[in-house]
Scaffold this motif. Sequence first.
Motif, PDB file in Angstrom:
ATOM      1  N   PRO A 119      -2.254 -29.532  -9.187  1.00 15.30           N
ATOM      2  CA  PRO A 119      -0.879 -29.235  -9.131  1.00 15.30           C
ATOM      3  C   PRO A 119      -0.708 -28.275  -8.823  1.00 15.30           C
ATOM      4  CG  PRO A 119      -1.560 -30.076 -11.306  1.00 15.30           C
ATOM      5  CD  PRO A 119      -2.926 -29.965 -10.669  1.00 15.30           C
ATOM      6  N   ASP A 120      -0.521 -26.770  -9.585  1.00  6.18           N
ATOM      7  CA  ASP A 120      -0.409 -25.073  -9.745  1.00  6.18           C
ATOM      8  C   ASP A 120      -1.049 -24.961  -8.554  1.00  6.18           C
ATOM      9  OD1 ASP A 120      -2.414 -23.750 -12.132  1.00  6.18           O
ATOM     10  OD2 ASP A 120      -2.872 -25.523 -10.106  1.00  6.18           O
ATOM     11  N   ASP A 121      -1.726 -25.522  -7.512  1.00  7.22           N
ATOM     12  CA  ASP A 121      -1.387 -24.792  -5.948  1.00  7.22           C
ATOM     13  C   ASP A 121      -2.741 -23.640  -6.939  1.00  7.22           C
ATOM     14  OD1 ASP A 121      -0.653 -24.422  -3.175  1.00  7.22           O
ATOM     15  OD2 ASP A 121      -2.573 -24.225  -3.419  1.00  7.22           O
ATOM     16  N   THR A 122      -3.640 -23.747  -7.354  1.00  9.07           N
ATOM     17  CA  THR A 122      -3.794 -22.098  -7.918  1.00  9.07           C
ATOM     18  C   THR A 122      -5.523 -22.075  -7.090  1.00  9.07           C
ATOM     19  OG1 THR A 122      -2.934 -21.650  -9.991  1.00  9.07           O
ATOM     20  CG2 THR A 122      -4.997 -20.753  -9.370  1.00  9.07           C
ATOM     21  N   LEU A 123      -6.088 -23.611  -6.670  1.00  3.80           N
ATOM     22  CA  LEU A 123      -7.618 -23.641  -6.522  1.00  3.80           C
ATOM     23  C   LEU A 123      -7.576 -23.292  -4.592  1.00  3.80           C
ATOM     24  CD1 LEU A 123     -10.561 -25.000  -7.443  1.00  3.80           C
ATOM     25  CD2 LEU A 123      -9.933 -27.203  -6.760  1.00  3.80           C
ATOM     26  N   ARG A 124      -8.642 -23.049  -4.424  1.00  6.75           N
ATOM     27  CA  ARG A 124      -8.871 -22.921  -2.815  1.00  6.75           C
ATOM     28  C   ARG A 124      -9.881 -23.669  -2.094  1.00  6.75           C
ATOM     29  NH1 ARG A 124      -4.690 -21.284  -3.915  1.00  6.75           N
ATOM     30  NH2 ARG A 124      -3.164 -19.571  -3.810  1.00  6.75           N
ATOM     31  N   PHE A 125      -9.704 -24.317  -1.262  1.00  7.79           N
ATOM     32  CA  PHE A 125     -10.634 -24.759  -1.535  1.00  7.79           C
ATOM     33  C   PHE A 125     -11.303 -24.586   0.241  1.00  7.79           C
ATOM     34  CE2 PHE A 125     -14.602 -28.297  -1.243  1.00  7.79           C
ATOM     35  CZ  PHE A 125     -13.405 -28.820   0.235  1.00  7.79           C
TER      36      PHE A 125
END
Length: 413
Positions: free
Chosen positions: A261-267
């Motif tokens: 939800p907070d768009d922190t993980l980068r995949f």
Amino acid sequence: MSGADAVKEDRLWQRHADMAKLGGTPRGGVNRQALSPEDAAARNQLAEWAQKRRFATFADRIGNLFVVRSGKDAGALPVLSGSHMDSQPTGGRFDGMYGVLAAFEALEALEDAGIETKRPVMAVAWTNEEGSRFQPGAMGSAVFAGVYNLDEMFCQKDWKGVLLKDALAETLTAAPAPVRDGAPGFPVDSYVEAHIEQGPRLETERKTIGVVTAIQGSRRYIVTIDGEEAHAGTTPRAARKDAYAAATRIAAAMYAATTDPDDTLRFTIGRVEVSPGSPNTVPGKAVFTIDMRHPDNAVLAAHEATLEAIVAAKAAPCPARIERVTNVPPTDFDPTVIGLVRDKARSLGLSHMDMPSGAGHDAMHIAKLCPTGMIFVPCERGISHNEIENATPADLAAGAKVLVEVLEALANR
Ligand code: HGY
Ligand code: MN
Ligand code: MN
């Protein structure tokens, strides 16, 4: 004259233009992949500039290239500064190269200002930081720091099956430098790396200098799916082992599972290979890469378990496996070095802000050896790993001014 006063904006900018010709692309970027002829040309160019300034150069057995400015105390641990000269296939002219040229500019500025330092100060170009041709990335700095084994790296192959050992031998023949025997790595007092931010924050917040406090954790994987080649016209879906169909199921589930939800993980799935690659043969094999990043190692570990579960659940009827290629935990930089970067930016009257790094850098490995820090400068719209990557001569020079002041302080403590 101070080191900062001796930094020459035009000289630094011109060196970037000269280096950008080596592997230059029609769109104004660079394709100078690790251990390519273009990489060798950049090594020769740096060595030629070093020779003109009577700086000694040497390489180690993974090809890291060092430029040495002597100190009054030859036995004192050296201060190192640098980055990488290898680029992405569609890379920009500043990613990595700026850190090498800013370090070289710092050596020249110390020389021009007649500033003697207690410790030797070395500029370094680390081998294969990008890891786009040979995995893992940040290879030279990791071998130097004892994180990766030299002989294991020699056995790595690029996507065409070329052995790293062979590509390295070719490069060191094309770009000869005295090679230090033995395992790479020697005691270092401290390390500072200058780099473009590769993100939009400095530009958005109108700051010239990023005082880098940390680097987020990163993990890389390779997913391999073994299907069965079959005729596209005669083979019913129920009888197929379609490796690409399995890859799309797995990838779709992974994208969904890594949407936080907070768009922190980068995949990122950056490379996909499907074979045999014929329009009328059901794919017998699919291979794709995963690059996953997050500031919190526990989050990365939890998502790693999710990726593994997805491969197990979605691959049928094709056997599939996920292998982790790299696992670099988050890096916190040294408070003394961070403080020096902040103080020197302030005393030079340069706007600055503390910030973490979203991108990986050689500093993440060298931080395991010695007090380490980084200096960021803005890049246009935060764009990088793209041929249109851009920066300004003034910002590059500002970063080099902070760098030379920090290096002088570290080399005289
Ligand atoms: O991938 C990285 O973060 C670096 O730019 N090689
Ligand atoms: Mn880089
Ligand atoms: Mn990069």
